[in-house]
Enzyme design. Structure first.
Site, mmCIF file in Angstrom:
data_model
loop_
_atom_site.group_PDB
_atom_site.id
_atom_site.type_symbol
_atom_site.label_atom_id
_atom_site.label_comp_id
_atom_site.label_asym_id
_atom_site.label_seq_id
_atom_site.Cartn_x
_atom_site.Cartn_y
_atom_site.Cartn_z
ATOM 1 N N HIS A 103 0.800 -1.232 0.000
ATOM 2 C CA HIS A 103 0.000 0.000 0.000
ATOM 3 C C HIS A 103 0.832 1.283 0.000
ATOM 4 O O HIS A 103 0.561 2.221 0.750
ATOM 5 C CB HIS A 103 -0.933 -0.001 1.206
ATOM 6 C CG HIS A 103 -2.028 -1.029 1.132
ATOM 7 N ND1 HIS A 103 -2.432 -1.621 -0.037
ATOM 8 C CD2 HIS A 103 -2.819 -1.569 2.116
ATOM 9 C CE1 HIS A 103 -3.414 -2.469 0.218
ATOM 10 N NE2 HIS A 103 -3.673 -2.469 1.501
ATOM 11 N N HIS A 173 -9.481 2.310 0.036
ATOM 12 C CA HIS A 173 -9.521 1.259 1.052
ATOM 13 C C HIS A 173 -10.697 1.492 2.009
ATOM 14 O O HIS A 173 -10.577 1.274 3.227
ATOM 15 C CB HIS A 173 -8.193 1.199 1.803
ATOM 16 C CG HIS A 173 -7.846 -0.137 2.338
ATOM 17 N ND1 HIS A 173 -8.620 -0.782 3.281
ATOM 18 C CD2 HIS A 173 -6.812 -0.977 2.063
ATOM 19 C CE1 HIS A 173 -8.056 -1.945 3.582
ATOM 20 N NE2 HIS A 173 -6.964 -2.089 2.847
ATOM 21 N N GLU A 308 -11.482 -3.638 -2.713
ATOM 22 C CA GLU A 308 -10.532 -2.689 -3.290
ATOM 23 C C GLU A 308 -10.230 -3.016 -4.749
ATOM 24 O O GLU A 308 -9.459 -3.922 -5.030
ATOM 25 C CB GLU A 308 -9.220 -2.739 -2.498
ATOM 26 C CG GLU A 308 -9.365 -2.748 -0.993
ATOM 27 C CD GLU A 308 -8.142 -3.366 -0.300
ATOM 28 O OE1 GLU A 308 -7.009 -3.124 -0.747
ATOM 29 O OE2 GLU A 308 -8.327 -4.120 0.662
#
Ligand code: GLA
Length: 345
Positions: A103, A173, A308
């Protein structure tokens, strides 16, 4: 649109909150910290309630590794060992998740204060400049996210440009609980994911090899199924991830339905549409009671689900999968939409 000061980060930056849309339609609260989906109020079959998970203050967001509601970049999901090559150059990327890049690295886009470039009653445009070398990624990247509320739907458009070849894979997210944030777990929610294949991973979340059929596994959501029994199946892939934390190869191409989430109890349905090849489904496996909700309660395992849309994990090391490479002159785009409705209507 209403904009107000919402808080201050521990390093002294002011965080604003934007409120988009109006009742009886969806009302979305976005924070400039992380371009974060902080709250989403809807009716859609049930009483008016907030269906998006969120923390109480900037310090809670920055102290968490749950990425609650954040806009993820430069690269959503994992890159094995934080290493890859781009045009023959070795890249060493921030690796803070069991030795892998996750991420965007330890200081990803979800931890930055974004600038408000434009805002109206029902939309907001937030921008972020990520400097050359940020978390090990080459090139200066200019990222933009546009949130638009239309009736009972929320659109999210993620864009980026660069001044040197780099890797980009942005996503939202947001975590949902259709019964309402703080109303318990998503065990009884029914999920549909139109995907024949998913991506099995090793114990650190890195793809084992190629995609595999969902048929005959806990991952088969081609027909609506309750989540609770699936994340309690004693199957190796479920055990490794403590539930579902896996990427699906969404059937088809282009703009299409990537998932449908329903709460029979609330009478509410969420349809997720996106233009991305993959969908990471994460059933809140690592929510462990150590982080606060916006109400001051605590998040526990399964209190929300993140859906996601993105490329497949470790795609920079998988040349046979859709590419994350962005070059000067190109514009990266990822679109997604959450549409809320009453079940049966
Ligand atoms: C993603 C990852 C998970 C986890 C969550 C946040 O969905 O795939 O492993 O890190 O983010 O906790």
């Amino acid at each position: 649109m209403r904009i107000s000061e919402w808080g201050t980060t521990p390093s002294g930056e002011t965080v604003h909150r934007l409120v988009l849309g109006s009742a009886p339609g969806a009302v979305l609260h976005v924070l400039t910290l992380g371009a974060t989906v902080h709250r989403l109020e809807v009716e859609a079959g049930g009483p008016r309630r907030n269906i998006a998970l969120g923390h109480r203050d900037p310090a809670d967001y920055l102290g968490s590794s749950d990425y609650i509601g954040g806009t993820i970049g430069r690269y959503a999901n994992r890159i094995a060992g934080g290493r890859t090559t781009l045009d023959g150059d070795e890249l060493t990327l921030g690796a803070h998740d069991r030795g892998n890049h996750l991420h965007g690295g330890p200081d990803g886009f979800d931890r930055r204060v974004w600038e408000v470039a434009d805002a109206g009653e029902d939309h907001a445009v937030l921008r972020l400049v990520s400097p050359d070398g940020d978390q090990g990624f080459p090139g200066t990247v200019r990222a933009q996210v546009t949130f638009t509320v239309t009736g009972h739907a929320v659109g999210v458009e993620l864009e980026a440009t660069t001044d040197a070849p780099t890797l980009v894979n942005l996503t939202s997210h947001a975590y949902f609980n259709l019964d309402g944030d703080g109303a318990g777990t998503i065990d009884e929610h029914r999920l549909t994911v139109p995907a024949e294949r998913y991506t099995p991973v090793d114990a650190t979340g890195i793809p084992l090899g190629d995609h595999a059929p969902v048929a005959g596994t806990a991952f088969d959501f081609r027909r609506p199924a309750a989540i609770g029994p699936r994340v309690r199946r004693d199957e190796e892939q479920i055990v490794l991830a403590r539930g579902i934390d896996h990427n699906y190869v969404v059937d088809g191409e282009g703009w299409r339905t990537a998932a449908v989430l329903e709460s029979p109890a609330a009478g509410t349905r969420l349809i997720l549409r996106s233009d991305q090849p993959g969908l990471q489904v994460y059933t809140g496996n690592f929510l462990d009671g150590s982080r606060r909700t916006a109400q001051g309660g605590l998040y526990r395992q399964g209190d929300g689900i993140a859906l996601e849309p993105q490329l497949h994990p470790d795609s920079p090391n998988r040349p046979e999968w859709p590419s994350a490479v962005l070059r000067p002159g190109e514009t990266y785009r990822c679109r997604l939409e959450w549409e809320l409705s009453a079940i049966g209507r």
